[in-house]
Design a protein around this motif. Sequence first.
Motif, short mmCIF file in Angstrom:
data_model
loop_
_atom_site.label_atom_id
_atom_site.label_comp_id
_atom_site.label_asym_id
_atom_site.label_seq_id
_atom_site.Cartn_x
_atom_site.Cartn_y
_atom_site.Cartn_z
N VAL A 194 18.44 8.45 -5.92
CA VAL A 194 17.42 8.11 -6.95
C VAL A 194 16.37 9.57 -6.64
N ALA A 195 16.12 10.19 -7.61
CA ALA A 195 15.37 11.34 -7.54
C ALA A 195 16.14 12.35 -7.23
N THR A 196 15.75 13.71 -7.10
CA THR A 196 16.40 14.90 -6.63
C THR A 196 15.78 15.59 -5.69
N LEU A 210 15.48 8.49 -3.18
CA LEU A 210 16.56 7.99 -2.11
C LEU A 210 17.81 8.77 -2.30
N GLY A 211 18.49 9.35 -0.95
CA GLY A 211 19.82 9.81 -0.92
C GLY A 211 20.48 8.73 -0.18
N LYS A 269 0.64 -1.27 0.07
CA LYS A 269 0.05 0.19 -0.21
C LYS A 269 0.82 1.25 -0.06
N VAL A 270 2.24 1.24 -0.06
CA VAL A 270 2.96 2.21 0.15
C VAL A 270 3.33 2.56 -1.39
N ASP A 271 3.00 3.88 -1.82
CA ASP A 271 3.32 4.38 -3.22
C ASP A 271 4.63 5.01 -3.20
N VAL A 272 5.27 5.66 -2.20
CA VAL A 272 6.67 6.02 -2.47
C VAL A 272 7.45 5.62 -1.15
N LEU A 273 8.50 5.07 -1.70
CA LEU A 273 9.61 4.96 -0.53
C LEU A 273 10.60 6.04 -0.55
N ALA A 274 10.69 6.86 0.64
CA ALA A 274 11.52 8.08 0.77
C ALA A 274 12.54 7.73 1.65
#
Length: 482
Positions: free
Chosen positions: A459-461, A251-252, A221-226
């Motif tokens: 991953v992502a900024t 992700l950092g 049910k999680v849409d985003v893992l940060a």
Amino acid sequence: LVDGALIPWRGDTSNVYSTISSTEDYKPTLLGTIPTLGKKEAIKALDAAVSAYNKGQGLWPTMKVENRIACMEKFVEHMKTKRDEVVKLLMWEIGKNLSDSQKEFDRTVEYIYDTIEDYKQMDRNSAKFDKHDGVYAHIKRGPLGVVLCLGPYNYPLNETFALLIPAIMMGNTTIFKPAKHGVLLITPLLEAFRDSFPKGVVNIIYGRGRTVAAPIMQTGKVDVLALIGNSKSANALQNQHPKSNRLRLVLGLEAKNPAIVLPDADLDLAIDECIAGTTSFNGQRCTALKVLYVHEAIVEEFNKRFSAKVDALKFGNPWEDDAKLTPLPEPDKPDYIQDLINDATEKGAQVINSKGGETTENYIFPAVLYPVTKDMRVFQEEQFGPVIPVVPFSDIEEPLDDMAESNYGQQVSLFGKDVKTLAPLIDTLVNLVCRVNLNSSCQRGPDVYPFTGRKDSAVATLSVHDALRSFSIRTFVASKDN
Ligand code: G3H
């Protein structure tokens, strides 16, 4: 904080120990306790976030921009009243010195205000009507859904909020698990979260990753893992999701940022910047300089002056004004650093500063290692602590080859003067990493600049502007009539 309530806790608790101590032996003392949740409570927090999102029709994802902003403004105003408590806990829990702890708090407040401003601007610019080939479109940015957010111990406030705040601002609902070191300092802010946002929008839980974060992921049910931390934890959590390929990631991760000191560099400047880059917060920064490439023509002079400056740094408790080096929050870190030193010296490097490797209860003095070669662990691993490898080079292709082969690609520091040499080098370096720092050490800020990395570094900024985009998606309504 689950579903808008601070639940009185009668279950298991974890003791939180200080990184520092007022006694001379620096033995950790008990600071407080924190509830340790089990799987059942973690799933309750998830359910609260899912029902607050309510298939996109919840109060928060549908709230008008100005009302959402009012909630965030209320939160930041309340947060500001907790500065002293949070700063004190930053010092005690993770050993960050007073001025850096204050900076972390103030920078986070500024980050929130900047996020609000950028969100207003984004809303003005992106909510627009367009028309192409007879199709009218109303385009805007919308939330992604439920975000699981995990922060790191080195910036337990600032970096965690650099994920959490933009995620909330964009209309997502969240479950946030603070880092093991740096959990108590979140507690003064719980009421601010509870009183500022509708229930279920921010759920704050604590427990072992395996017990609380993994079961949440397993529900799908999680849409985003940060997450800001290491790739091992990120991969493990990602793999728990039954449809991991549709999970969005912010992700950092790790970095091994090099400094390259060219023969014509201003040596005083390069040394000062390399000291800051390697020793600030004991090297426990993803942006720390983790390997120094120094041209062989100047390496002897560099080593002599650099080592003397490292030895002159003062170790002490975080509230002591001139204490640049402070105790380490992770109890096994000194042994790990010692292992890296042993491995390097067995393979031919030397500790070239006289205090390098001196230890106390939870501290090890930064060791400058020279000459470091590729077969050494300190060259290969992200040390995230007080050990400084120096690698001599004769040809610029040597550090460039290493950077191209590296698993990481966050930043580099380049020291030199000749523009004709620097210009083409900068053009190459920006294709290997994401930020080139000219005659200065690596760093994340100012937080409005993009913060990301190539390969396994991110991953992502993140950054004020980019994070709002990382936690949202462009959506539109199309019609043949306007
Ligand atoms: O741990 C990584 C941090 O993002 C470093 O931030 O460069 O501001 O110390 P900083």
